[in-house]
Write a protein that holds these residues in place. Structure first.
Motif, PDB file in Angstrom:
ATOM      1  N   ARG A  65      19.157  27.642 -50.078  1.00 23.88           N
ATOM      2  CA  ARG A  65      20.337  27.874 -49.240  1.00 23.88           C
ATOM      3  C   ARG A  65      20.069  28.926 -48.169  1.00 23.88           C
ATOM      4  O   ARG A  65      20.610  28.842 -47.053  1.00 23.88           O
ATOM      5  CB  ARG A  65      21.526  28.288 -50.109  1.00 23.88           C
ATOM      6  N   ALA A  66      19.207  29.896 -48.465  1.00 29.79           N
ATOM      7  CA  ALA A  66      18.874  30.923 -47.479  1.00 29.79           C
ATOM      8  C   ALA A  66      18.194  30.308 -46.267  1.00 29.79           C
ATOM      9  O   ALA A  66      18.389  30.755 -45.127  1.00 29.79           O
ATOM     10  CB  ALA A  66      17.993  31.998 -48.109  1.00 29.79           C
TER      11      ALA A  66
ATOM     12  N   ARG B 118      18.677  27.191 -45.127  1.00 28.31           N
ATOM     13  CA  ARG B 118      19.763  26.533 -44.373  1.00 28.31           C
ATOM     14  C   ARG B 118      20.602  27.555 -43.632  1.00 28.31           C
ATOM     15  O   ARG B 118      20.944  27.373 -42.448  1.00 28.31           O
ATOM     16  CB  ARG B 118      20.597  25.720 -45.360  1.00 28.31           C
ATOM     17  N   ASP B 119      20.930  28.656 -44.305  1.00 28.15           N
ATOM     18  CA  ASP B 119      21.795  29.674 -43.702  1.00 28.15           C
ATOM     19  C   ASP B 119      21.108  30.387 -42.539  1.00 28.15           C
ATOM     20  O   ASP B 119      21.788  30.962 -41.677  1.00 28.15           O
ATOM     21  CB  ASP B 119      22.225  30.688 -44.759  1.00 28.15           C
TER      22      ASP B 119
END
Length: 308
Positions: free
Chosen positions: A95-96, A98-99
């Motif tokens: 997720r990091a 993507r973020d």
């Protein structure tokens, strides 16, 4: 100059945990776009020992220092050690990425299972494997994936049809010369547009014709110098994200100096009119420096059925 899409295959737990954050930091520092494709299920890298019987495998191992790049523990997963679930353990790492603004997509559920068994399995098995990866991606990111890049460039018509069934809109599963629509022999479209890997990878080049970690970047830069042709370069979190990171940094510097844009696969696709893409069959073929057969861009299809 051209666009070069950076496609990052993430195969293992170690590559996810160590290589991915390092690549993310480097790419952010130099302002480059990239697409990260994640292995989302168990890491069974240790089962790759069965490839010892594949033509060319032992010579590739000798050239690319597999133990040095992957680590002893990784090479025991799925054999002497249980295979850790990458998606469950490293969801926050994924997720990091993507973020941070990078494009993300599916590489596979079980890298070894897909790479070593796809061509011997039926369409139902293929769909189940891909569906598990799509479900895990949705759990981690809160949305279904739009992009798929097959593990080890192992791909066939059944996998292309599974992509369509599961809503994949863009794919980079093959090796080839440029974007195309995959079709059956009768011209029927069987999957989303393919943006194949067009440039050789580091592990295909190092140890061949005098190329090593000190000069291989110059060879690759020679392939893109003074070129306006868009390219796809595949790198690996376990290689360019770790011991071969200095090589990758030199490549990034060189491509910037040549004036190329470093982009995501999605950026590359957005710049193309899909209605004008040629139709090509899929076929199995050899790629220099890599063992076994890979999915490659086959002959062009025309309404008359003649190969271009």
């Amino acid at each position: 100059m051209a666009r070069i899409a950076l496609k990052i295959d993430v195969d293992t737990l170690r590559g996810t945990r160590e290589g991915v954050p390092r690549l993310q930091a480097l790419l952010q520092r130099v302002g480059a776009g990239a697409t990260f494709l994640f292995s989302l299920g168990p890491d069974h890298t240790g089962r790759a020992i069965l490839r010892v019987f594949r033509p060319g495998f032992l010579s590739k191992v000798a050239r690319t220092s597999v133990v040095e790049h992957y680590g002893v523990r990784t090479l025991l997963y799925g054999s002497l050690l249980p295979g850790p679930d990458i998606g469950k353990r490293e969801a926050s790492t994924l997720r990091a990425v993507r973020d941070a603004g990078f494009e993300v997509g599916v590489h596979c559920w079980d890298h070894i299972d897909w790479q070593d068994h796809l061509t011997q399995r039926d369409a139902a098995w293929t769909l189940r494997q891909m569906a598990r990866a799509v479900e895990r991606h949705t759990q981690i990111f809160g949305s279904a994936p739009r992009l798929h890049g097959a593990a080890g460039w192992q791909f066939n018509a059944a996998a292309a049809q599974a992509e369509t069934t599961l809503g994949i809109a863009l794919a980079s599963d093959t090796r080839g010369e440029g974007p195309f629509i995959p079709v059956a022999d009768d011209g029927r479209v069987i999957g989303p547009p393919q943006f194949p890997t067009t440039l050789p990878t580091l592990d295909e080049l190092i140890g061949i014709d005098g190329l090593d970690a000190q000069n291989v970047h110059a060879h690759l830069l020679g392939l893109t110098a003074a070129s306006d042709r868009d390219q796809v370069y595949t790198l690996h979190a376990e290689l360019e994200g770790m011991k071969l990171m200095p090589v990758f940094e030199r490549l990034l510097q060189g491509w910037h100096a040549q004036g190329h844009q470093l982009v995501t696969l999605g950026d590359l696709a957005a710049a193309v009119d899909r209605s004008t893409l040629p139709r090509h069959r899929l076929r199995q073929g050899e790629v220099a420096g890599r063992s076994g057969l890979l999915a490659v861009q086959g002959a062009a299809w025309t309404p008359a059925g003649a190969a271009a």
